[in-house]
Design a protein around this motif. Structure first.
Motif, PDB file in Angstrom:
ATOM      1  N   PRO A  86       0.810  -1.221   0.000  1.00  0.00           N
ATOM      2  CA  PRO A  86       0.000   0.000   0.000  1.00  0.00           C
ATOM      3  C   PRO A  86       0.850   1.281   0.000  1.00  0.00           C
ATOM      4  N   ALA A  87       1.923   1.308   0.776  1.00  0.00           N
ATOM      5  CA  ALA A  87       2.788   2.494   0.793  1.00  0.00           C
ATOM      6  C   ALA A  87       3.457   2.670  -0.555  1.00  0.00           C
ATOM      7  N   ARG A  88       3.935   1.606  -1.148  1.00  0.00           N
ATOM      8  CA  ARG A  88       4.598   1.698  -2.444  1.00  0.00           C
ATOM      9  C   ARG A  88       3.642   2.231  -3.502  1.00  0.00           C
ATOM     10  N   ARG A  89       2.396   1.744  -3.508  1.00  0.00           N
ATOM     11  CA  ARG A  89       1.408   2.246  -4.473  1.00  0.00           C
ATOM     12  C   ARG A  89       1.110   3.718  -4.223  1.00  0.00           C
ATOM     13  N   PHE A  90       1.020   4.108  -2.951  1.00  0.00           N
ATOM     14  CA  PHE A  90       0.777   5.509  -2.603  1.00  0.00           C
ATOM     15  C   PHE A  90       1.885   6.396  -3.161  1.00  0.00           C
ATOM     16  N   TYR A  91       3.149   6.023  -2.910  1.00  0.00           N
ATOM     17  CA  TYR A  91       4.257   6.849  -3.387  1.00  0.00           C
ATOM     18  C   TYR A  91       4.321   6.878  -4.903  1.00  0.00           C
ATOM     19  N   GLN A  92       4.080   5.763  -5.549  1.00  0.00           N
ATOM     20  CA  GLN A  92       4.070   5.741  -7.010  1.00  0.00           C
ATOM     21  C   GLN A  92       2.972   6.634  -7.564  1.00  0.00           C
ATOM     22  N   ARG A  93       1.807   6.613  -6.921  1.00  0.00           N
ATOM     23  CA  ARG A  93       0.696   7.468  -7.350  1.00  0.00           C
ATOM     24  C   ARG A  93       1.072   8.938  -7.236  1.00  0.00           C
ATOM     25  N   HIS A  94       1.961   9.260  -6.314  1.00  0.00           N
ATOM     26  CA  HIS A  94       2.403  10.635  -6.124  1.00  0.00           C
ATOM     27  C   HIS A  94       3.667  10.960  -6.911  1.00  0.00           C
ATOM     28  N   GLY A  95       3.989  10.144  -7.894  1.00  0.00           N
ATOM     29  CA  GLY A  95       5.074  10.457  -8.812  1.00  0.00           C
ATOM     30  C   GLY A  95       6.450   9.980  -8.408  1.00  0.00           C
ATOM     31  N   PHE A  96       6.550   9.200  -7.350  1.00  0.00           N
ATOM     32  CA  PHE A  96       7.838   8.658  -6.939  1.00  0.00           C
ATOM     33  C   PHE A  96       8.213   7.485  -7.837  1.00  0.00           C
ATOM     34  N   VAL A  97       9.505   7.393  -8.144  1.00  0.00           N
ATOM     35  CA  VAL A  97      10.025   6.345  -9.010  1.00  0.00           C
ATOM     36  C   VAL A  97      11.027   5.512  -8.210  1.00  0.00           C
ATOM     37  N   GLU A  98      10.919   4.205  -8.350  1.00  0.00           N
ATOM     38  CA  GLU A  98      11.858   3.308  -7.675  1.00  0.00           C
ATOM     39  C   GLU A  98      13.238   3.457  -8.299  1.00  0.00           C
ATOM     40  N   VAL A  99      14.265   3.633  -7.437  1.00  0.00           N
ATOM     41  CA  VAL A  99      15.629   3.789  -7.943  1.00  0.00           C
ATOM     42  C   VAL A  99      16.610   2.774  -7.348  1.00  0.00           C
ATOM     43  N   GLU A 100      16.217   2.080  -6.290  1.00  0.00           N
ATOM     44  CA  GLU A 100      17.143   1.148  -5.652  1.00  0.00           C
ATOM     45  C   GLU A 100      16.373   0.166  -4.791  1.00  0.00           C
ATOM     46  N   ARG A 101      16.873  -1.063  -4.738  1.00  0.00           N
ATOM     47  CA  ARG A 101      16.363  -2.091  -3.823  1.00  0.00           C
ATOM     48  C   ARG A 101      17.545  -2.635  -3.037  1.00  0.00           C
ATOM     49  N   THR A 102      17.298  -2.973  -1.786  1.00  0.00           N
ATOM     50  CA  THR A 102      18.359  -3.599  -0.996  1.00  0.00           C
ATOM     51  C   THR A 102      17.820  -4.853  -0.325  1.00  0.00           C
ATOM     52  N   ASP A 103      18.731  -5.619   0.218  1.00  0.00           N
ATOM     53  CA  ASP A 103      18.362  -6.838   0.937  1.00  0.00           C
ATOM     54  C   ASP A 103      18.014  -6.553   2.395  1.00  0.00           C
ATOM     55  N   GLY A 104      18.061  -5.280   2.789  1.00  0.00           N
ATOM     56  CA  GLY A 104      17.699  -4.900   4.147  1.00  0.00           C
ATOM     57  C   GLY A 104      18.852  -4.874   5.132  1.00  0.00           C
ATOM     58  N   GLN A 105      20.045  -5.172   4.704  1.00  0.00           N
ATOM     59  CA  GLN A 105      21.172  -5.228   5.640  1.00  0.00           C
ATOM     60  C   GLN A 105      21.555  -3.862   6.194  1.00  0.00           C
ATOM     61  N   ARG A 106      21.071  -2.777   5.578  1.00  0.00           N
ATOM     62  CA  ARG A 106      21.406  -1.437   6.079  1.00  0.00           C
ATOM     63  C   ARG A 106      20.317  -0.844   6.969  1.00  0.00           C
ATOM     64  N   ASN A 107      19.204  -1.542   7.178  1.00  0.00           N
ATOM     65  CA  ASN A 107      18.181  -0.998   8.078  1.00  0.00           C
ATOM     66  C   ASN A 107      18.100  -1.838   9.347  1.00  0.00           C
ATOM     67  N   ASP A 108      17.578  -1.232  10.383  1.00  0.00           N
ATOM     68  CA  ASP A 108      17.543  -1.884  11.698  1.00  0.00           C
ATOM     69  C   ASP A 108      16.727  -3.176  11.705  1.00  0.00           C
ATOM     70  N   GLU A 109      15.695  -3.231  10.870  1.00  0.00           N
ATOM     71  CA  GLU A 109      14.814  -4.399  10.864  1.00  0.00           C
ATOM     72  C   GLU A 109      15.373  -5.549  10.035  1.00  0.00           C
ATOM     73  N   ARG A 110      16.394  -5.272   9.226  1.00  0.00           N
ATOM     74  CA  ARG A 110      16.971  -6.273   8.309  1.00  0.00           C
ATOM     75  C   ARG A 110      15.924  -6.779   7.323  1.00  0.00           C
ATOM     76  N   GLU A 111      15.076  -5.845   6.893  1.00  0.00           N
ATOM     77  CA  GLU A 111      13.964  -6.151   5.991  1.00  0.00           C
ATOM     78  C   GLU A 111      14.268  -5.544   4.616  1.00  0.00           C
ATOM     79  N   PRO A 112      14.144  -6.323   3.528  1.00  0.00           N
ATOM     80  CA  PRO A 112      14.379  -5.761   2.201  1.00  0.00           C
ATOM     81  C   PRO A 112      13.567  -4.483   1.985  1.00  0.00           C
ATOM     82  N   ASP A 113      14.250  -3.477   1.442  1.00  0.00           N
ATOM     83  CA  ASP A 113      13.570  -2.199   1.257  1.00  0.00           C
ATOM     84  C   ASP A 113      13.787  -1.667  -0.153  1.00  0.00           C
TER      85      ASP A 113
END
Length: 153
Positions: A117-144
């Motif tokens: 839902p958040a991804r669709r919201f941001y895309q609807r507002h003109g945001f473009v995906e530029v990078e994906r990670t495996d989550g190793q750089r965030n505290d939750e270790r969740e792919p982002d």
């Protein structure tokens, strides 16, 4: 409830606890499969010590209740969370308009890949995906995923 008047305003110190509580409720509702890396006490402390005093933080208020929050750090949209009953009533759109007004040269943000839902919201507002990670750089270790919005020229 959602038909009440909602004011968007800069957060003050007294908003830190209710804004943190909105964040906690929203996180739990939107991301049930993602283990929060911090307990409730740490989240509330982070709002009181960091987000409200050090970043540009706005809250959505109706009556005496905080029902949403937006946090900007320069061109980075750090946080955008709504109390779950307030989703789908245009409040996120109002926050996004405010963010774009405050940062007319562009914005970037991170969200978890599982947060459709958040991804669709941001895309609807003109945001473009530029990078994906495996989550190793965030505290939750969740792919982002990182999104960027640039104004049309």
């Amino acid at each position: 409830m959602p038909s009440d008047e909602v004011l968007l305003r800069r957060a003050v110190a007294a908003d830190a606890r209710p804004a943190a509580d909105v964040w906690l409720r929203s996180y739990a509702a939107a991301l049930p499969t993602v283990q929060c890396a911090h307990d409730d006490v740490d989240v509330r402390d982070w709002f009181a010590r960091v987000l409200v005093p050090q970043y540009k933080t706005w809250v959505a208020v109706t009556g005496d209740a905080v029902v949403g929050l937006l946090v900007l750090n320069g061109q980075e949209l750090k946080q955008l969370y709504l109390d779950p009953p307030w989703r789908g009533w245009g409040l996120g759109d109002r926050f996004m308009a405010l963010a774009k007004q405050r940062q007319p040269d562009g914005l970037s943000l991170w969200t978890f890949q599982v947060n459709g839902p958040a991804r669709r919201f941001y895309q609807r507002h003109g945001f473009v995906e530029v990078e994906r990670t495996d989550g190793q750089r965030n505290d939750e270790r969740e792919p982002d995923v990182r999104y960027v919005w640039r104004p049309r020229t």
